[in-house]
Every structure is written in structure tokens, then in C-alpha cells.
Design an enzyme around this catalytic site. Structure first.
Site, PDB file in Angstrom:
ATOM      1  N   HIS A  43       0.752  -1.300  -0.060  1.00 46.31           N
ATOM      2  CA  HIS A  43       0.078  -0.017   0.055  1.00 46.31           C
ATOM      3  C   HIS A  43       0.756   1.346  -0.064  1.00 46.31           C
ATOM      4  O   HIS A  43       0.663   2.205  -0.817  1.00 46.31           O
ATOM      5  CB  HIS A  43      -0.887   0.019   1.226  1.00 46.31           C
ATOM      6  CG  HIS A  43      -1.992  -0.889   1.147  1.00 46.31           C
ATOM      7  ND1 HIS A  43      -2.753  -1.241   1.998  1.00 46.31           N
ATOM      8  CD2 HIS A  43      -2.485  -1.893  -0.266  1.00 46.31           C
ATOM      9  CE1 HIS A  43      -3.806  -2.032   1.404  1.00 46.31           C
ATOM     10  NE2 HIS A  43      -3.625  -2.407   0.443  1.00 46.31           N
TER      11      HIS A  43
ATOM     12  N   LEU B  13      -6.850   0.274  -3.112  1.00 45.47           N
ATOM     13  CA  LEU B  13      -5.594  -0.428  -3.217  1.00 45.47           C
ATOM     14  C   LEU B  13      -5.547  -2.010  -3.087  1.00 45.47           C
ATOM     15  O   LEU B  13      -6.589  -2.526  -2.539  1.00 45.47           O
ATOM     16  CB  LEU B  13      -4.593  -0.011  -1.974  1.00 45.47           C
ATOM     17  CG  LEU B  13      -4.604   1.736  -1.863  1.00 45.47           C
ATOM     18  CD1 LEU B  13      -3.714   2.197  -0.614  1.00 45.47           C
ATOM     19  CD2 LEU B  13      -3.939   2.104  -3.299  1.00 45.47           C
ATOM     20  N   CYS B  14      -4.757  -2.555  -3.741  1.00 48.69           N
ATOM     21  CA  CYS B  14      -4.594  -4.249  -3.648  1.00 48.69           C
ATOM     22  C   CYS B  14      -4.753  -4.574  -2.316  1.00 48.69           C
ATOM     23  O   CYS B  14      -3.843  -3.985  -1.402  1.00 48.69           O
ATOM     24  CB  CYS B  14      -3.452  -4.580  -4.316  1.00 48.69           C
ATOM     25  SG  CYS B  14      -3.630  -4.406  -6.124  1.00 48.69           S
ATOM     26  N   PRO B  15      -5.393  -5.818  -1.822  1.00 44.55           N
ATOM     27  CA  PRO B  15      -5.861  -6.553  -2.838  1.00 44.55           C
ATOM     28  C   PRO B  15      -7.387  -6.259  -3.106  1.00 44.55           C
ATOM     29  O   PRO B  15      -8.178  -7.104  -3.743  1.00 44.55           O
ATOM     30  CB  PRO B  15      -5.703  -8.041  -2.261  1.00 44.55           C
ATOM     31  CG  PRO B  15      -5.868  -7.524  -0.810  1.00 44.55           C
ATOM     32  CD  PRO B  15      -5.284  -6.281  -0.557  1.00 44.55           C
ATOM     33  N   ASP B  40      -4.605   1.544  -8.818  1.00 40.77           N
ATOM     34  CA  ASP B  40      -3.376   1.208  -7.988  1.00 40.77           C
ATOM     35  C   ASP B  40      -2.552   0.369  -9.219  1.00 40.77           C
ATOM     36  O   ASP B  40      -3.261  -0.744  -9.735  1.00 40.77           O
ATOM     37  CB  ASP B  40      -3.839  -0.052  -6.911  1.00 40.77           C
ATOM     38  CG  ASP B  40      -2.560  -0.648  -6.433  1.00 40.77           C
ATOM     39  OD1 ASP B  40      -1.190  -0.182  -6.538  1.00 40.77           O
ATOM     40  OD2 ASP B  40      -2.847  -1.051  -5.011  1.00 40.77           O
TER      41      ASP B  40
END
Ligand code: SF4
Lengths: 347, 79
Positions: A43, B13-15, B40
């Protein structure tokens, strides 16, 4: 009959090896990964480094790819709040409720296997690897309190523990399982080499942000100032970004540290009051709290200015966007470093 | 041509974009196409990987300013 196991895939080496040991015995393995919002993913990397460096991979997906298994990523953000807010067994060194967390995740896996017709659960736990959370006496407790009981197999340390149902039923050959214990990573690294795994994620002090001291301090500050132990996903994401400065109990500033963070914080413009430096290059700041009064606004701008290119100027112009997104122009002299009380900075 | 189901995963944002795609795909009939828009850059890696692992196909990947757009096909034999 095909025996099927579900593996909890954290993305680290241990879960990779545990799943591989079982797959190696001809058992069908599928992975699950729980998204709590606190997981250590790329992140900060995704926020800060848009250009240039390669995007960081998701380790759980990488592990699944190495194993050639399906991976189900399960969003447990809502349910997990209770684990973080009210851990029955308390916290570790920081706000990490490791024992409750394991009981929760294995309990979720137990529900999952019942729903999907799987036979047992695998985790990459090793006894004695971390203080408290994985001491030998906690292992039976996790199995029992999660409801997984003897359907929970830890292939990396199974030989140190009583046989589980997969072993007793002959689904799995106990002889081929391991007896790892303690904090040394050497046996895992040797086994990884044996299976030909390279480039795996190195353990970095825990699988989530809750083991991080700075992060835990910010989360505790959030709770203390709200007077309630609660959070939303946006709150815990924002704790990963920027400088957090609380000059009074009435408001907190989240100040971007570079371009990528400014871009990320811009996505929150409609939910927060914001300050942008106009006369000089500078970061975007989000303000968490009630509508600022004129004095608070002046202080918030003076602090933000400290991190702008106008830090030494006599006057810097800011654009303040209030809760209604009405724009106001403010001119203030930025604070000098010595004027920033170290107590304000939430570390 | 069947319609395309559109998903907006911008700012996530991942995931999280992968979870959105997965939850959507699981509800669709085989053959359905899903177009997911993400910001992202990690999705450039994660979405094709997730599709590969779970037996779906990325038909196209487009970059438009700050957006990454993936057109995904849900394959018949995938669960
Ligand atoms: S480090 Fe985080 S994810 Fe891992 S067991 Fe502890 S609380 Fe759970």
C-alpha cells in the site's frame, strides 16, 4: 475419494511450504487469504511510487502461483473489527491481537471448508516461532476455540503435536511432515531450497501493520480522540499515509510527504476539510475533526506551511476547503521547526 | 456480443480491486465479460495473476491517464 485441503495463505514462506508439503502428498489444495485492512501489502509503495519502480506484487497471489493453486481472497474487514477492538486474549507488544486473530481466521476457514466440502485446514504455523502467539500451549487453544479441532493440521510442526484427523485417517502421511520449532529460519530456508523456491517474501516482523509500533500509536490516538474504540476502512488506510500531527484534541492534520501521497489524499477531498499551499509548492493536508475556527485554521495552515517550499517565507497563501467544500484563502507565516511541539507529532 | 459488466475500483488499493473482481465474477454466468477500472498500479500484476490462477482470461488491458482498465472474461470451467 479426493481429499481436499484449504491452506491459509499469508504470503510468507511458511504458508508456502506448509501447502507444498501437503500438495506433495497428492492432496488437492486451494488457498484462502483474509483481507483485514491491516495486511502488509504494497500500500505505502502503491501510494508513494506511482512512477518508476515496479509495482509490488501481492505475496499471497505470488505464493498461490508458485503452488499452482486457486486463491480466494476474502474480505473480512467488518468482522475483523471486533477482533481488533475487543480481543478476548489481549494484545501482543503493540495493538496486535495475534491469538484472537488466529482463532478468528481458522474459525473462518472452518466455516469455509464446511460450505465448500473440503476435508481439512492447513496453516504455516511453527511452534515457538514468535513469543506468545505461537507458544506450544496456544496451539491446542487455537484449534479448540476456532472450532477446527483435529481438522487443523500444521505441516511444518505437526510432529511436535498430537496427530490430527488427517494423519489418523491416513489422508496424510505424518512421517513426511516436519518438526520445526523455534525462531530459526534455517529449516524453512533449507526446505524452500529443496522445493526450488526462490525470491519468496522475507518475514518482516509480522504479517500485519498491527505489530508495528508507530502504526499502533496512531490507531490508539484515533481511538483516544474519538472517545470510542472503532474505525472504518478509510481510517486504517489513512494511518498508513502521511505525517499525522495533532496540535489540539479538536483536530488532526494528515500531511502528504510527497507527490504520490498528495494524489492519494486528494481522493479524500470530499470527505475532509483540506489545506493546499497556493503561493508555493507544498503538500496537501487533510484535517480530521469538526469545522475549524479561525484560530485553529491559522495554526493548521502554519503547520502545513512548515512542510511547503515556503517554509522560510514571511507569508504563504493557502486554500482551505471546509466541510461544505467552500473555498477560503488564508495567508499565514509558517511555523519554525522549534515552534512545532514534538508532542503534536503522532509517532 | 453480451453486455459488459462494469466495475469501478478506482482509489482502491490491492487486494481490494481483486476482491471486487472476484466477488463480481463469482456472481456472473460463464462467458460474461467484466470491465474493471483501477488506479493502483499493483493491479497490473495482481489482476492478471488472479485471473490466471482462477481460470479466467484478461482479454485486454488499457491504460488511460491514471486508470488501468481490464476486460476480463469469465470462463466456463472456472469456479
Ligand atoms: S501479526 Fe497481525 S495478522 Fe498476524 S496473527 Fe498477529 S494480528 Fe493476526
Amino acid at each position: 475419494m479426493t481429499i481436499k485441503a484449504v491452506a491459509l495463505i499469508s504470503g510468507g514462506l511458511d504458508s508456502l511450504l506448509a501447502a507444498k508439503l501437503i500438495q506433495h502428498q497428492g492432496i488437492e489444495v486451494v488457498g484462502i487469504n483474509f483481507f483485514t485492512g491491516f495486511c502488509v501489502e504494497g500500500h505505502t509503495h502503491a501510494i508513494r511510487n506511482r512512477e518508476g519502480s515496479r509495482p509490488k506484487r501481492n505475496n499471497a497471489l505470488w505464493v498461490a502461483e508458485q503452488l499452482g493453486i486457486k486463491l480466494h481472497i476474502i474480505d473480512v474487514v467488518e468482522e475483523y473489527k471486533n477482533v481488533v477492538i475487543n480481543p478476548r486474549h489481549g494484545y501482543g507488544a503493540n495493538l496486535n491481537p495475534c491469538l484472537d486473530c488466529k482463532i478468528f481466521m481458522i474459525g473462518k476457514a472452518r466455516e469455509w471448508i464446511a460450505q465448500h466440502g473440503f476435508d481439512f485446514i492447513i496453516t504455516g504455523e511453527v511452534n515457538g516461532q514468535r513469543p506468545k502467539s505461537q507458544l506450544r500451549r496456544f496451539m491446542p487453544q487455537v484449534a479448540e476455540e476456532s472450532g477446527a479441532d483435529d481438522l487443523l493440521l500444521r505441516p511444518l510442526c505437526a510432529k511436535n503435536l498430537p496427530p490430527t484427523r488427517p494423519e489418523l485417517e491416513g489422508w496424510v502421511d505424518r512421517e513426511q511432515l516436519k518438526d520445526f520449532s523455534g525462531r530459526s529460519r534455517k529449516p524453512q530456508m533449507a526446505l524452500a531450497a529443496e522445493f526450488g523456491f526462490e525470491d519468496y517474501a522475507q518475514p518482516a516482523g509480522g504479517c500485519c501493520f498491527l505489530t508495528d509500533k508507530t502504526y499502533s500509536v496512531k490507531l490508539q490516538d484515533l481511538w483516544d480522540n474519538r472517545g470510542r474504540r472503532e474505525y472504518e476502512l478509510d481510517d486504517i488506510m489513512l494511518l498508513k499515509v502521511g505525517r499525522h500531527i495533532r496540535p489540539s484534541s479538536a483536530f488532526k492534520l494528515i500531511i502528504a510527504r510527497e507527490e504520490g501521497e498528495t494524489r492519494y489524499l486528494s481522493g479524500y477531498r470530499k470527505q475532509f476539510q483540506t489545506i493546499k499551499t497556493v503561493s508555493h509548492g507544498g503538500p496537501l493536508a487533510l484535517i480530521e475533526g469538526a469545522q475549524l475556527d479561525p484560530q485553529q485554521l491559522e495554526l493548521a495552515c502554519a503547520i502545513t506551511g512548515r512542510f511547503s517550499q515556503g517554509r522560510d517565507a514571511e507569508s504563504v497563501e493557502f486554500e482551505f476547503s471546509d466541510h461544505n467544500q467552500d473555498l477560503h484563502s488564508v495567508n499565514v507565516k509558517p511555523l519554525r521547526p522549534a515552534q512545532i511541539d514534538p508532542e503534536w507529532i503522532i509517532l | 456480443m453480451s453486455d459488459v459488466v462494469e466495475l469501478d475500483a478506482r482509489r482502491l488499493l490491492c487486494p481490494m480491486p481483486v476482491i471486487r473482481l472476484q466477488d463480481c465474477i463469482n456472481q456472473q454466468a460463464p462467458g460474461t465479460r467484466v470491465e474493471i477500472t483501477c488506479t493502483d498500479p499493483g493491479t497490473l500484476h495482481d489482476i492478471p495473476t488472479w485471473c490466471r490462477l482462477n481460470g479466467h482470461r484478461v482479454l485486454a488491458t488499457t491504460e488511460q491517464q491514471d486508470d488501468y482498465i481490464f476486460l476480463v472474461h469469465k470462463d466456463a470451467d472456472a469456479s
